[in-house]
Design a protein around this motif. Structure first.
Motif, short mmCIF file in Angstrom:
data_model
loop_
_atom_site.label_atom_id
_atom_site.label_comp_id
_atom_site.label_asym_id
_atom_site.label_seq_id
_atom_site.Cartn_x
_atom_site.Cartn_y
_atom_site.Cartn_z
N LEU A 210 84.06 20.39 67.18
CA LEU A 210 84.37 19.57 66.01
C LEU A 210 83.14 18.80 65.54
O LEU A 210 82.88 18.71 64.33
CB LEU A 210 85.52 18.61 66.32
CG LEU A 210 85.96 17.70 65.17
CD1 LEU A 210 86.38 18.53 63.96
CD2 LEU A 210 87.10 16.79 65.60
N LEU A 211 82.38 18.24 66.47
CA LEU A 211 81.16 17.52 66.09
C LEU A 211 80.18 18.46 65.37
O LEU A 211 79.53 18.07 64.40
CB LEU A 211 80.50 16.90 67.32
CG LEU A 211 81.24 15.74 67.97
CD1 LEU A 211 80.47 15.24 69.19
CD2 LEU A 211 81.47 14.60 66.99
N GLY B 297 85.48 18.44 72.40
CA GLY B 297 85.24 17.98 71.03
C GLY B 297 83.91 18.39 70.44
O GLY B 297 83.61 18.04 69.29
N TYR C 81 85.57 9.80 64.77
CA TYR C 81 86.09 10.65 65.83
C TYR C 81 85.91 9.95 67.18
O TYR C 81 84.91 9.26 67.41
CB TYR C 81 85.34 11.99 65.83
CG TYR C 81 85.23 12.57 64.44
CD1 TYR C 81 86.25 13.34 63.91
CD2 TYR C 81 84.13 12.26 63.63
CE1 TYR C 81 86.17 13.82 62.61
CE2 TYR C 81 84.04 12.72 62.33
CZ TYR C 81 85.07 13.51 61.83
OH TYR C 81 85.00 13.97 60.54
N ARG C 82 86.89 10.15 68.04
CA ARG C 82 86.82 9.58 69.38
C ARG C 82 87.43 10.56 70.37
O ARG C 82 88.54 11.03 70.17
CB ARG C 82 87.56 8.24 69.45
CG ARG C 82 87.37 7.49 70.77
CD ARG C 82 88.13 6.16 70.75
NE ARG C 82 87.77 5.31 71.87
CZ ARG C 82 88.27 5.40 73.10
NH1 ARG C 82 89.20 6.34 73.37
NH2 ARG C 82 87.88 4.61 74.07
N PHE C 83 86.68 10.88 71.42
CA PHE C 83 87.16 11.77 72.47
C PHE C 83 87.00 11.06 73.80
O PHE C 83 85.95 10.47 74.07
CB PHE C 83 86.36 13.08 72.51
CG PHE C 83 86.16 13.71 71.17
CD1 PHE C 83 87.18 14.41 70.55
CD2 PHE C 83 84.94 13.59 70.50
CE1 PHE C 83 87.00 14.99 69.32
CE2 PHE C 83 84.74 14.17 69.26
CZ PHE C 83 85.78 14.87 68.66
N SER D 9 80.92 8.56 64.08
CA SER D 9 81.40 8.28 62.73
C SER D 9 80.32 8.61 61.72
O SER D 9 79.12 8.61 62.02
CB SER D 9 81.82 6.81 62.59
OG SER D 9 80.72 5.96 62.81
N GLU E 299 82.25 8.51 70.87
CA GLU E 299 82.67 7.91 69.60
C GLU E 299 81.63 8.26 68.55
O GLU E 299 80.43 8.06 68.76
CB GLU E 299 82.79 6.40 69.74
CG GLU E 299 83.83 5.96 70.77
CD GLU E 299 83.76 4.48 71.11
OE1 GLU E 299 84.61 3.73 70.61
OE2 GLU E 299 82.82 4.10 71.83
#
Length: 265
Positions: free
Chosen positions: A123-124, A120, A227-229, A221, A219
């Motif tokens: 994406l971050l 992830g 978002y949570r991975f 936001s 986590e």
């Protein structure tokens, strides 16, 4: 024709053995293992010549660090100023902001980082381009034996060893935690690198005798979303402080650098 990437591998441990063997068996098209650096005599265990660090820099296009944060601190700038590229697995070293600045400013060699045991991050990084993330949290859960450190008080070690369930070992930021756990919390630094702020990432380290899988929960936001991975990996049998998947993350990074980024390893 594209030239072959000559790779020098630093470290012949749980990560290095997998990476080095795959390279030696030509598992990464466009890359070859040129040499191995380790402070122990490896003899026939190494599938390529064992050389000094200085020799590796002279021989190679890319140095892969698979031996811990100390290698990055001691040798990182020297590798880059020589014109050789550097792939860092121990991202926890980058919690030293002065070191990180020097590495990013050094050259003509280029420095790369691998995400290791967490997903992830891309994406971050993309979300960060939209605006800051207001809240970023990471919870890492591992077996107690992999988290014991020399700085811990006897009371905490006793609680960890006697625990029948999860025990919180430390709470801090991505600046603090990787320094305290140099071999087992590189994930915290990787998340912070993606977010762009060491102090914004709040980290909990949990020891759990039932943690047959190493677990990382991220986590985050902000104004643009939440978002949570969550990932759960088997620890490496030879070194439970690292996850079995880490060397394969290094191999994927190598495949990308060798020009085979679309290859599934």
């Amino acid at each position: 024709m594209t030239s072959t990437l000559k790779v020098g591998l630093v470290g012949w441990g749980a990560i290095g053995r997998v990476v080095g063997t795959a390279l030696a068996e030509q598992g990464i098209k466009g890359a070859e293992l040129a040499c191995v650096v380790d402070n122990r005599p490896l003899g026939e265990a190494a599938p390529a010549p064992q050389v000094t660090f200085e020799e590796a820099i002279d021989r190679c296009d890319l140095i892969v660090e698979a031996a811990g944060q100390g290698v990055v601190r001691e040798w990182g700038e020297r590798v880059l100023t020589s014109g050789t590229d550097l792939l860092v697995a121990s991202t926890g070293a980058l919690t030293d902001e002065e070191l990180a600045k020097r590495l990013l400013a050094a050259g003509p060699g280029r420095v790369y980082f691998t995400g290791g045991a967490v997903g992830g991050l891309d994406l971050l990084q993309a979300v960060r381009a939209l605006g800051p993330l207001d809240d970023v949290r990471l919870t890492t859960t591992k077996l107690p034996s992999t988290l014991e450190q020399p700085w811990m008080e006897a009371e905490l070690i006793g609680r960890m060893r006697a625990a029948s369930g999860p025990v919180e070992v430390m709470r801090g930021t991505a600046r603090d935690v990787p320094v305290k756990f140099p071999k087992s919390t590189n994930v915290a630094a990787s998340v912070a690198l993606a977010v762009g702020d060491l102090d914004a990432v709040r980290v909990r380290v949990v020891a759990d005798p039932g943690a047959t899988l190493t677990r990382h929960v991220v986590e985050a936001s902000g104004e643009h979303g939440a978002y949570r991975f969550e990932v759960a990996h088997r620890p490496d049998p030879g070194n439970p402080a690292t996850s079995q998947v880490v060397p394969y993350a290094v191999l994927r990074s190598l495949a990308a650098l060798a020009g085979r980024s679309g290859q599934i390893l």
